[in-house]
Scaffold this motif. Structure first.
Motif, PDB file in Angstrom:
ATOM      1  N   ILE A  61       0.809  -0.878   0.188  1.00  0.00           N
ATOM      2  CA  ILE A  61       0.046  -0.467   0.351  1.00  0.00           C
ATOM      3  C   ILE A  61       0.733   1.496  -0.013  1.00  0.00           C
ATOM      4  N   THR A  62       0.771   2.736  -0.976  1.00  0.00           N
ATOM      5  CA  THR A  62       1.580   3.639  -0.952  1.00  0.00           C
ATOM      6  C   THR A  62       0.886   4.397  -1.224  1.00  0.00           C
ATOM      7  N   ARG A  63       1.405   6.057  -0.502  1.00  0.00           N
ATOM      8  CA  ARG A  63       0.575   6.496  -1.286  1.00  0.00           C
ATOM      9  C   ARG A  63       0.078   6.922  -2.367  1.00  0.00           C
ATOM     10  N   THR A  65      -1.817   4.521  -3.966  1.00  0.00           N
ATOM     11  CA  THR A  65      -2.648   3.661  -3.835  1.00  0.00           C
ATOM     12  C   THR A  65      -3.571   4.258  -2.822  1.00  0.00           C
ATOM     13  N   ILE A  66      -3.208   4.804  -1.793  1.00  0.00           N
ATOM     14  CA  ILE A  66      -4.469   5.157  -1.160  1.00  0.00           C
ATOM     15  C   ILE A  66      -5.504   6.230  -1.909  1.00  0.00           C
ATOM     16  N   SER A  69      -7.809   5.118  -5.049  1.00  0.00           N
ATOM     17  CA  SER A  69      -8.896   3.794  -4.257  1.00  0.00           C
ATOM     18  C   SER A  69      -9.982   5.504  -4.034  1.00  0.00           C
ATOM     19  N   LEU A  70      -9.208   6.334  -3.088  1.00  0.00           N
ATOM     20  CA  LEU A  70     -10.383   7.761  -2.965  1.00  0.00           C
ATOM     21  C   LEU A  70     -10.864   7.995  -3.879  1.00  0.00           C
ATOM     22  N   TRP A 117     -14.106  -3.691   7.066  1.00  0.00           N
ATOM     23  CA  TRP A 117     -12.880  -3.733   7.173  1.00  0.00           C
ATOM     24  C   TRP A 117     -11.968  -5.475   6.767  1.00  0.00           C
ATOM     25  N   LEU A 196      -9.147  -1.693  -0.604  1.00  0.00           N
ATOM     26  CA  LEU A 196      -8.845   0.215  -0.164  1.00  0.00           C
ATOM     27  C   LEU A 196     -10.328   0.601  -0.669  1.00  0.00           C
ATOM     28  N   PHE A 200     -13.267   1.845   1.525  1.00  0.00           N
ATOM     29  CA  PHE A 200     -13.781   3.615   1.625  1.00  0.00           C
ATOM     30  C   PHE A 200     -15.340   3.570   1.529  1.00  0.00           C
TER      31      PHE A 200
END
Length: 225
Positions: A61-63, A65-66, A69-70, A117, A196, A200
């Motif tokens: 998980i990288t920034r 990827t986050i 996903s958002l 989760w 993610l 979310f």
């Protein structure tokens, strides 16, 4: 023993048997359908000495990827607010009786969020995309066409598994699953992206139910009919 279990369960046709046998546990409890499949997947993972890449978990998980996903979650939320409103107009309301008790109940909301989760975001993506979809695509020939066919098959399977939400729930979940499966098709080594997005997405849904605001958007859109 460990090697024998792994050698047997890692045979390509086992995914078909698992998908056929799992629904039979629904006569006992619908949750057993999920946990049977998840158990088989974890036995394979254990037998492979936890080779997570076998289930599409090759990237951490990288920034990026986050953030990705958002963004996808926001697009999904907007898109399915419209899609679900149309579906409810013709197929009736979602059956949300399984989560109704979290409305205004912070403890229930918090506990369900943790469960979601672990078992929905991670567990369902690990099982349905990481095991079912990936293994089925490899069984069919591992071509791009077969990955797409696998996405359709597993999405139908995933949608039917949500029959407790009513007809509209099955159709909506099928469409949602198909889209996220296509994302996995383009990111076959990054299952955490899907985890993610799933987490979310459900976080938004559960929070709206907790706040008793879940129908505001759909009611506004339905006024446009």
């Amino acid at each position: 023993m460990k090697t024998k279990i792994y050698n047997f369960l890692s045979k390509r046709y086992i995914v078909i048997l698992t998908m056929l046998i799992a629904p039979l546990f629904g006569f006992i409890d619908r949750n057993f359908v999920f946990f049977f499949g998840l158990g088989i997947a974890f036995l394979i993972l254990w037998g492979s000495n936890f080779e997570w890449t076998k289930f599409g978990m090759g990237k951490k998980i990288t920034r990026n990827t986050i953030l990705k996903s958002l963004l996808i979650t926001v697009l999904f939320f907007i898109g399915f607010s419209i899609i679900d409103s149309f579906l409810q107009h013709y197929l009736g309301e979602f059956d949300l009786s399984s989560v109704e008790d979290i409305r205004g109940n912070f403890v229930g909301y918090f506990v369900l969020m943790l469960i979601m989760w672990v078992f929905a975001a991670f567990g369902e993506e690990f099982l349905f995309r990481g095991y079912y979809m990936k293994s089925l695509a490899e069984l069919l020939g591992n071509s791009n066409k077969n990955w797409f066919l696998s996405a359709i098959i597993t999405s139908v399977y995933f949608g039917v598994s949500h029959i407790y939400q009513g007809t509209v729930g099955m159709v909506s979940v099928f469409l949602w699953s198909l889209l996220i499966s296509l994302i996995f098709n383009k990111n076959r080594n990054n299952l955490f992206l899907l985890v993610l997005i799933h987490g979310f997405n459900d976080t938004i849904g559960l929070t709206l139910i907790y706040l008793n605001k879940g129908n505001l958007i759909s009611e506004w859109i339905q006024q446009l009919f």
